[in-house]
Design a protein around this motif. Structure first.
Motif, mmCIF file in Angstrom:
data_model
loop_
_atom_site.group_PDB
_atom_site.id
_atom_site.type_symbol
_atom_site.label_atom_id
_atom_site.label_comp_id
_atom_site.label_asym_id
_atom_site.label_seq_id
_atom_site.Cartn_x
_atom_site.Cartn_y
_atom_site.Cartn_z
ATOM 1 N N ALA A 39 0.810 -1.210 0.000
ATOM 2 C CA ALA A 39 0.000 0.000 0.000
ATOM 3 C C ALA A 39 0.850 1.269 0.000
ATOM 4 O O ALA A 39 0.357 2.346 -0.337
ATOM 5 C CB ALA A 39 -0.937 0.004 1.201
ATOM 6 N N TYR A 40 2.126 1.131 0.368
ATOM 7 C CA TYR A 40 3.037 2.272 0.435
ATOM 8 C C TYR A 40 4.304 1.989 -0.363
ATOM 9 O O TYR A 40 4.656 0.845 -0.603
ATOM 10 C CB TYR A 40 3.389 2.591 1.894
ATOM 11 N N THR A 41 4.982 3.054 -0.731
ATOM 12 C CA THR A 41 6.225 2.933 -1.473
ATOM 13 C C THR A 41 7.361 2.632 -0.505
ATOM 14 O O THR A 41 7.677 3.442 0.370
ATOM 15 C CB THR A 41 6.527 4.237 -2.233
ATOM 16 N N SER A 42 7.950 1.448 -0.618
ATOM 17 C CA SER A 42 9.098 1.057 0.201
ATOM 18 C C SER A 42 9.675 -0.226 -0.379
ATOM 19 O O SER A 42 9.064 -0.870 -1.232
ATOM 20 C CB SER A 42 8.701 0.822 1.661
ATOM 21 N N LEU A 43 10.839 -0.611 0.117
ATOM 22 C CA LEU A 43 11.425 -1.875 -0.300
ATOM 23 C C LEU A 43 10.495 -3.034 0.023
ATOM 24 O O LEU A 43 10.303 -3.946 -0.796
ATOM 25 C CB LEU A 43 12.777 -2.075 0.391
ATOM 26 N N CYS A 44 9.887 -3.015 1.203
ATOM 27 C CA CYS A 44 8.982 -4.105 1.579
ATOM 28 C C CYS A 44 7.783 -4.181 0.646
ATOM 29 O O CYS A 44 7.324 -5.269 0.293
ATOM 30 C CB CYS A 44 8.526 -3.934 3.026
ATOM 31 N N GLY A 45 7.272 -3.025 0.234
ATOM 32 C CA GLY A 45 6.181 -3.027 -0.723
ATOM 33 C C GLY A 45 6.611 -3.563 -2.074
ATOM 34 O O GLY A 45 5.862 -4.288 -2.735
ATOM 35 N N SER A 46 7.831 -3.245 -2.468
ATOM 36 C CA SER A 46 8.330 -3.674 -3.777
ATOM 37 C C SER A 46 8.510 -5.183 -3.872
ATOM 38 O O SER A 46 8.432 -5.751 -4.962
ATOM 39 C CB SER A 46 9.660 -2.976 -4.084
ATOM 40 N N ILE A 47 8.765 -5.838 -2.742
ATOM 41 C CA ILE A 47 8.933 -7.293 -2.746
ATOM 42 C C ILE A 47 7.660 -8.018 -2.301
ATOM 43 O O ILE A 47 7.677 -9.194 -1.990
ATOM 44 C CB ILE A 47 10.141 -7.733 -1.894
ATOM 45 N N HIS A 48 6.541 -7.278 -2.270
ATOM 46 C CA HIS A 48 5.223 -7.856 -1.973
ATOM 47 C C HIS A 48 5.162 -8.473 -0.585
ATOM 48 O O HIS A 48 4.573 -9.539 -0.389
ATOM 49 C CB HIS A 48 4.828 -8.885 -3.041
ATOM 50 N N MET A 49 5.742 -7.812 0.392
ATOM 51 C CA MET A 49 5.714 -8.334 1.760
ATOM 52 C C MET A 49 4.318 -8.206 2.359
ATOM 53 O O MET A 49 3.662 -7.175 2.237
ATOM 54 C CB MET A 49 6.720 -7.602 2.638
ATOM 55 N N VAL A 50 3.882 -9.278 2.997
ATOM 56 C CA VAL A 50 2.632 -9.313 3.752
ATOM 57 C C VAL A 50 2.899 -10.101 5.021
ATOM 58 O O VAL A 50 3.516 -11.176 4.982
ATOM 59 C CB VAL A 50 1.494 -9.985 2.954
#
Length: 198
Positions: free
Chosen positions: A116-127
């Motif tokens: 939901a936000y721009t970050s490294l974790c978002g880019s790697i589809h972290m949930v």
């Protein structure tokens, strides 16, 4: 179960046992999770997960401290992670939170969506998925990856607390983001998530 005993038991279990336990636990409510919670990795499923986990959160120059959450309404909330950097607490990796069906058993889990936000974790589809093991003790299953198989690998972690107040929202939201199958594979196509509204 006593919170201290519950935390000690979680630290003792291997990944398979943690996942089996996770499927027996209940999700906390959105209102229940509020503030900063001390965070720690638990037993990881393989050497790759151990190595990447240590690189991400056990770096001595910037160790992982907490995950933090605040309810926005009864349907969801917001959150972030904190790290220690040169004696200062830094907020990183914002996320949206909601209760949604788990990828592992389809039952409700308190779910952290980084995309939901721009970050490294978002880019790697972290949930991350979180369930209550005892009062103030929560078992989490972190996932990330670019394929369905990669995103099914559980990376267990422990949250205890709250140990402090929420510091404030961070992050740049992705425009018009709505969680999809990559974030919520246990969600039926007709079930609303309301995460876009937060």
């Amino acid at each position: 179960m006593d919170p201290d005993n519950a935390a000690a038991e979680l630290r003792r279990l291997d990944t398979s046992s943690l996942l089996a336990l996770f499927t027996t636990l209940e999700a906390p409510t959105i209102a229940e999770i509020d503030g900063e919670y001390t965070a720690a990795l638990l037993a990881q499923p393989n050497l790759f997960a151990v190595t990447t986990g240590k690189a991400a959160v056990a770096n001595p120059l910037g160790p992982w401290l907490c995950k933090a959450f605040r309810p926005v309404d009864e349907h969801g909330g917001r959150g972030y992670n904190t790290f220690s950097e040169f004696g200062r607490v830094r907020q990183r990796y914002p996320m949206r939170t909601l209760v949604a069906p788990s990828r592992y058993d389809g039952a409700p889990a308190y779910t952290l969506i980084y995309r939901a936000y721009t970050s490294l974790c978002g880019s790697i589809h972290m949930v991350d998925e979180v369930r209550r093991a005892a009062p103030g003790v929560h078992l989490g299953m972190g996932t990330w990856g670019f394929t369905d198989a990669q995103r099914r690998v559980p990376r267990p972690f422990l949250l205890t607390g709250p140990v402090g107040p929420y510091r404030g929202d961070i992050g740049t939201a992705r425009p018009d983001f709505t969680p999809g199958h990559r974030e919520l594979p246990g969600l039926t196509p007709t079930a609303p998530t309301r995460a876009k509204e937060l």
